[in-house]
Motif scaffolding. Structure first.
Motif, mmCIF file in Angstrom:
data_model
loop_
_atom_site.group_PDB
_atom_site.id
_atom_site.type_symbol
_atom_site.label_atom_id
_atom_site.label_comp_id
_atom_site.label_asym_id
_atom_site.label_seq_id
_atom_site.Cartn_x
_atom_site.Cartn_y
_atom_site.Cartn_z
ATOM 1 N N ILE A 48 0.849 -1.196 0.000
ATOM 2 C CA ILE A 48 0.000 0.000 0.000
ATOM 3 C C ILE A 48 0.882 1.242 0.000
ATOM 4 O O ILE A 48 1.851 1.331 0.757
ATOM 5 C CB ILE A 48 -0.937 0.000 1.220
ATOM 6 C CG1 ILE A 48 -1.962 -1.124 1.097
ATOM 7 C CG2 ILE A 48 -1.640 1.348 1.374
ATOM 8 C CD1 ILE A 48 -2.869 -1.273 2.300
ATOM 9 N N LEU A 61 -17.677 4.830 3.540
ATOM 10 C CA LEU A 61 -17.404 3.467 3.071
ATOM 11 C C LEU A 61 -18.501 2.936 2.156
ATOM 12 O O LEU A 61 -18.424 1.805 1.680
ATOM 13 C CB LEU A 61 -17.233 2.509 4.250
ATOM 14 C CG LEU A 61 -15.836 2.401 4.875
ATOM 15 C CD1 LEU A 61 -15.413 3.727 5.488
ATOM 16 C CD2 LEU A 61 -15.786 1.301 5.925
ATOM 17 N N THR A 271 -6.941 -4.417 5.027
ATOM 18 C CA THR A 271 -5.992 -4.046 3.980
ATOM 19 C C THR A 271 -6.207 -4.894 2.724
ATOM 20 O O THR A 271 -6.002 -4.413 1.596
ATOM 21 C CB THR A 271 -4.543 -4.213 4.473
ATOM 22 O OG1 THR A 271 -4.377 -5.528 5.039
ATOM 23 C CG2 THR A 271 -4.192 -3.162 5.519
ATOM 24 N N PHE A 274 -9.017 -3.285 0.842
ATOM 25 C CA PHE A 274 -8.514 -2.068 0.199
ATOM 26 C C PHE A 274 -7.764 -2.408 -1.087
ATOM 27 O O PHE A 274 -7.968 -1.778 -2.133
ATOM 28 C CB PHE A 274 -7.596 -1.324 1.171
ATOM 29 C CG PHE A 274 -7.092 -0.009 0.670
ATOM 30 C CD1 PHE A 274 -7.766 1.169 0.955
ATOM 31 C CD2 PHE A 274 -5.924 0.071 -0.083
ATOM 32 C CE1 PHE A 274 -7.300 2.397 0.491
ATOM 33 C CE2 PHE A 274 -5.451 1.277 -0.550
ATOM 34 C CZ PHE A 274 -6.138 2.450 -0.258
ATOM 35 N N LYS A 275 -6.913 -3.413 -1.038
ATOM 36 C CA LYS A 275 -6.116 -3.797 -2.205
ATOM 37 C C LYS A 275 -7.016 -4.320 -3.332
ATOM 38 O O LYS A 275 -6.783 -4.010 -4.506
ATOM 39 C CB LYS A 275 -5.083 -4.851 -1.807
ATOM 40 C CG LYS A 275 -4.003 -4.323 -0.873
ATOM 41 C CD LYS A 275 -3.142 -5.441 -0.292
ATOM 42 C CE LYS A 275 -2.149 -4.896 0.724
ATOM 43 N NZ LYS A 275 -1.323 -5.973 1.339
ATOM 44 N N ALA A 278 -8.668 -1.393 -4.884
ATOM 45 C CA ALA A 278 -7.690 -0.623 -5.655
ATOM 46 C C ALA A 278 -7.414 -1.265 -7.011
ATOM 47 O O ALA A 278 -7.144 -0.563 -7.998
ATOM 48 C CB ALA A 278 -6.390 -0.479 -4.867
ATOM 49 N N LEU A 313 -10.903 -1.770 7.253
ATOM 50 C CA LEU A 313 -10.937 -1.038 5.984
ATOM 51 C C LEU A 313 -11.003 0.451 6.235
ATOM 52 O O LEU A 313 -10.294 1.234 5.588
ATOM 53 C CB LEU A 313 -12.151 -1.487 5.156
ATOM 54 C CG LEU A 313 -12.417 -0.676 3.885
ATOM 55 C CD1 LEU A 313 -11.241 -0.754 2.914
ATOM 56 C CD2 LEU A 313 -13.717 -1.131 3.216
ATOM 57 N N THR A 316 -7.632 1.656 7.335
ATOM 58 C CA THR A 316 -6.707 1.643 6.197
ATOM 59 C C THR A 316 -6.921 2.865 5.319
ATOM 60 O O THR A 316 -5.955 3.509 4.878
ATOM 61 C CB THR A 316 -6.904 0.360 5.367
ATOM 62 O OG1 THR A 316 -6.666 -0.784 6.197
ATOM 63 C CG2 THR A 316 -5.934 0.330 4.185
ATOM 64 N N MET A 317 -8.166 3.196 5.072
ATOM 65 C CA MET A 317 -8.465 4.388 4.274
ATOM 66 C C MET A 317 -7.940 5.643 4.954
ATOM 67 O O MET A 317 -7.313 6.505 4.313
ATOM 68 C CB MET A 317 -9.975 4.483 4.037
ATOM 69 C CG MET A 317 -10.518 3.414 3.108
ATOM 70 S SD MET A 317 -12.344 3.344 3.056
ATOM 71 C CE MET A 317 -12.743 4.995 2.462
ATOM 72 N N THR A 320 -4.236 5.871 4.725
ATOM 73 C CA THR A 320 -3.744 5.928 3.349
ATOM 74 C C THR A 320 -4.103 7.250 2.677
ATOM 75 O O THR A 320 -3.648 7.532 1.569
ATOM 76 C CB THR A 320 -4.322 4.744 2.542
ATOM 77 O OG1 THR A 320 -4.050 3.525 3.256
ATOM 78 C CG2 THR A 320 -3.674 4.611 1.180
ATOM 79 N N ILE A 325 -14.788 5.492 -0.815
ATOM 80 C CA ILE A 325 -14.514 4.264 -1.561
ATOM 81 C C ILE A 325 -14.150 4.549 -3.015
ATOM 82 O O ILE A 325 -13.228 3.941 -3.576
ATOM 83 C CB ILE A 325 -15.719 3.309 -1.488
ATOM 84 C CG1 ILE A 325 -15.904 2.782 -0.068
ATOM 85 C CG2 ILE A 325 -15.570 2.154 -2.468
ATOM 86 C CD1 ILE A 325 -14.790 1.890 0.437
ATOM 87 N N ILE A 328 -10.473 5.083 -4.060
ATOM 88 C CA ILE A 328 -9.467 4.015 -3.976
ATOM 89 C C ILE A 328 -9.155 3.536 -5.391
ATOM 90 O O ILE A 328 -9.995 2.947 -6.059
ATOM 91 C CB ILE A 328 -9.977 2.842 -3.115
ATOM 92 C CG1 ILE A 328 -10.342 3.321 -1.718
ATOM 93 C CG2 ILE A 328 -8.902 1.751 -3.033
ATOM 94 C CD1 ILE A 328 -10.969 2.238 -0.849
#
Length: 342
Positions: A48, A61, A271, A274-275, A278, A313, A316-317, A320, A325, A328
């Motif tokens: 990330i 979210l 995470t 999130f990935k 992404a 999540l 993580t946002m 980051t 959402i 991302i």
């Protein structure tokens, strides 16, 4: 549950509670279980790339799935026979999903009926998994039941017309309790012979067979469907199939915005969610994590697992530099090799 802080904690606790044959059934993968392992390891190989000094004081979210809003892009995959884990079973998973505002996919091999799930959680967004019956009149009857119970979409699973070789389960097969049934797979049977359920599935069905269905259904762009779930059945069907997160970008490119793309298999952390987002997934689904929650404390345990993933999540946002959402994108992830080229 106070000391259980992540999905892995719930798994360890669940495995201490469940009978060994049930543990083996839920945990097992195909053959050497290399795909099971790679589903998780592949997420760890993706890094990330945070952005700093951004306003993340408020985060959203929510997103839109098949035209309707969900509070979080997280749902429960079609996971069979959940009452083996806890009497709450699929009804408990539905309650957990309703609370976090995601989507439940009810398994074809559910130990709770469409009607029971609908009654337990009348406001949850719910889809139903399906395998094509040889007797097409049964298909039609099942569709009508599910639709009447408020299920929005048909999710056709196409990688399991035969069962993969799961060695742990073959060595230590589950003994299906006499008080449980599979009311959606064999709705007309009073006494259930689990070993014969797969005999009713049409092993010869092709893509052509799916053109007969009328409800929205989740599978392939060429048929004009609404979405596709990128899944390898949790590594339970064919071993050494690609990890879903590794194959995801190529599938997103192939469908080229013609439909929504979701992902399951291997998600264990916020995470990971999130990935996946992404790299192009619109939503993710989890299977085993919900089972571990159920095994620990029924609907309450499943709810806690879903809340942990949602909260991870969200964090993580925040860390980051992403406030919602839709922001991302692939610019927030990379690999070690790509870092060396910067």
């Amino acid at each position: 549950m106070e000391g259980l802080l992540c999905v892995d904690d719930f798994e360890k606790e669940a495995l201490s509670k469940l009978e060994k044959s049930v543990c083996d059934y839920y945990r097992s993968g195909a053959d050497d279980e290399l795909t099971v392992k790679d589903n998780r390891d592949s997420f760890s190989r993706i890094l990330i790339r945070p952005r700093i000094l951004r306003d993340v004081s408020n985060r959203d979210l929510s997103t839109t799935i098949l035209g309707k809003k969900v509070s979080v892009p997280l749902g429960i995959s079609p996971t069979a026979m959940q009452r083996l884990a806890h009497p709450d079973g699929e009804c408990g998973s539905a309650k957990a999903t309703e609370i976090v505002g995601g989507i439940l996919i009810l398994s074809f091999f559910s130990t709770s009926s469409y009607e029971e799930v609908a009654a337990a959680s009348p406001n949850v967004r719910k889809w139903f998994q399906f395998y094509m019956h040889k007797d097409r009149s049964i298909n039609e009857a099942v569709f009508k039941r599910a639709e009447k119970a408020g299920f929005e979409a048909l999710v056709l699973t196409v990688d399991a017309q035969y069962v993969g070789k799961r060695r742990a389960s073959e060595k230590n097969p589950i003994q299906f309790p006499s008080h449980l049934r599979l009311p959606n797979a064999v709705p007309d049977e009073e006494k259930l012979d689990v070993s014969k359920v797969h005999d009713s599935i049409d092993h010869s069905v092709t893509w052509e067979g799916f053109k007969l269905q009328r409800m929205p259904y989740v599978q392939a762009a060429e048929l004009g469907v609404d979405a596709i779930i990128v899944s390898n059945h949790g590594g339970r069907q064919i071993d050494t199939a690609p990890a879903t997160i590794d194959i995801l970008p190529s599938i997103v490119r192939a469908v080229d915005n013609r439909l929504e793309v979701y992902l399951d298999s291997g998600i264990r952390r916020g995470t990971d969610i999130f990935k996946a987002l992404a790299l192009g997934a619109k939503m993710v689904f989890v299977g085993r994590p919900a089972i571990w929650g159920l095994a620990v404390d029924g609907a309450k345990g499943a709810k806690r697992v879903m809340e942990i993933l949602r909260d991870e999540l969200d964090l993580t946002m925040a860390l980051t530099g992403v406030a919602d959402i839709k922001s991302i994108t692939s610019k927030f992830v990379c690999t070690k090799d790509s870092l060396l080229k910067l």
